[in-house]
Enzyme design. Structure first.
Site, PDB file in Angstrom:
ATOM      1  N   ARG A 147       6.634  36.311  -8.385  1.00 50.35           N
ATOM      2  CA  ARG A 147       7.824  35.766  -7.727  1.00 50.35           C
ATOM      3  C   ARG A 147       8.593  34.818  -8.650  1.00 50.35           C
ATOM      4  O   ARG A 147       9.686  34.357  -8.302  1.00 50.35           O
ATOM      5  CB  ARG A 147       7.429  34.967  -6.466  1.00 50.35           C
ATOM      6  N   TYR A 150      12.382  34.910  -9.809  1.00 52.34           N
ATOM      7  CA  TYR A 150      13.354  34.400  -8.836  1.00 52.34           C
ATOM      8  C   TYR A 150      13.214  32.886  -8.681  1.00 52.34           C
ATOM      9  O   TYR A 150      14.187  32.143  -8.853  1.00 52.34           O
ATOM     10  CB  TYR A 150      13.123  35.112  -7.512  1.00 52.34           C
TER      11      TYR A 150
END
Ligand SMILES: NC(=O)c1ccc[n+]([C@@H]2O[C@H](COP(=O)([O-])OP(=O)(O)OC[C@H]3O[C@@H](n4cnc5c(N)ncnc54)[C@H](O)[C@@H]3O)[C@@H](O)[C@H]2O)c1
Length: 318
Positions: A147, A150
């Protein structure tokens, strides 16, 4: 570029996406001209089709990782895939969009001497160790996980915004957006609200990752857009970052039950393993938004879900 009637020409990057299309609509309703800048990575023409005949609306296909030479009075920088499925599909491009995209939009704002607003995210808090999250909390983010493209991309974009402000005096606004839902979400983007609704409308099992006790707070899109516009229009020395989200928490199990009730589906709930780095709990502390912007979300989850379900019913039957 202001005319005598206070009409502005407003640049919205990511304007054909879920939030961007609603923002373009709102700005046009408020009497402004809108230049929608989008490379259609996750956005669709369908989201803005109804605006194309409006003479105050202009569409420019462009990737924000390349410099943009246009004129305008304000920039809302929303360009960036927002759902894990989309931003993890090409993580290098995601980081570039966050970081190089921010540099390009800040450069444009600097050249034009205009305000620029960054659509940041509650993901900058990572898997938070304090609850609810205030803007003072620095976050608990994995820098090398799936993740991270991002989360860290958005964190770096915030850094750039504040350095342009400190170093060059640029007028900036940073919104930390929490989970938002509503019509024009992607049907297959893996986000929990759209997932549950689409599964329910197909009478398929509703998939909960983990045991369903993890909570999220969901903000209806109209409320969020209201917050973004208020932030852009706030006094110049208010930069944020400011949380924009709905603080009412629901467990995934409660959300699934509500979707089952409102769709009248035959679906049942099934459980799967939790993906890595999935935050267990996320809830905005909205005190700053209330004090500075006089903003509070108004739409109850049930009311927003009814509108969202109606949208997906129409989309899936088309
Ligand atoms: N929806 C949410 O719950 C949420 C939560 C937190 C933050 N945000 C932020 O709000 C913004 C909009 O999110 P959304 O939910 O509307 O997502 P979305 O994927 O629907 O919209 C993003 C838009 O950006 C465009 N885009 C992507 N990369 C681009 C590039 N390199 N150049 C030009 N355009 C590009 C896409 O085509 C799309 O139209 C994002 O920056 C996201 O990080 C959204």
């Amino acid at each position: 570029m202001l005319d005598n009637y206070g009409t502005k020409r407003i640049i919205v990057t990511g304007g054909s996406g879920f939030l961007g299309s609603h923002l373009c609509e709102r700005l046009l309703e408020n009497g402004h001209e809108v230049l929608c800048v989008d490379n259609f990575y996750t956005g669709t023409r369908g989201n803005i089709e109804h605006l194309l005949d409006n003479h105050a609306f202009e569409l420019h296909r462009h990737d924000v990782t390349f410099p943009l030479y246009v004129e305008g009075d304000e920039i809302y920088n929303l360009a960036c895939p927002a759902s894990p499925i989309h931003y993890q599909y090409d993580p290098v491009q995601t980081t570039k969009t966050c970081v190089v995209g921010a540099i390009n939009m800040l450069g444009l704002a600097k050249r034009l001497k205009i305000k620029v607003l960054q659509a940041s995210t509650s993901e900058v808090y990572g898997d938070p160790t304090v609850h609810p999250q205030t803007e003072e909390y620095w976050g608990n983010v994995n820098p090398i996980g799936t993740r991270s493209c991002y989360d860290e991309g958005k964190r770096c974009a915030e850094t750039l915004f504040f350095d342009y402000n400190r170093q060059l005096g640029l007028r900036i606004k940073v919104a930390r957006i929490f989970n938002t839902y509503g019509p024009r979400m992607h049907p297959n983007d893996g986000r929990v609200v759209s997932n549950f609704i689409v599964q329910a409308l197909h009478d398929k099992d509703i998939t909960i990752y983990g045991d369903g006790s993890q909570t999220r707070a969901f903000c209806y899109v109209d409320d969020l857009i209201d917050g973004l516009v208020r932030l852009m229009d706030s006094r110049d020395d208010f930069t944020g970052p400011v949380n924009l989200g709905n603080p009412n928490e629901f467990t995934m199990r409660e959300l699934a039950e509500l979707v089952i009730e409102l769709t009248g589906t035959k679906s049942r709930v099934s459980y799967k393993e939790l993906p890595s780095d999935d935050p267990k709990q996320r809830q905005p502390d909205n005190s700053l938004a209330k004090a500075e912007l006089d903003w509070e979300p108004k739409v109850e989850l049930k009311e927003g879900l009814v509108k969202t379900i109606a949208y997906f019913e129409k989309l899936l039957s088309a």
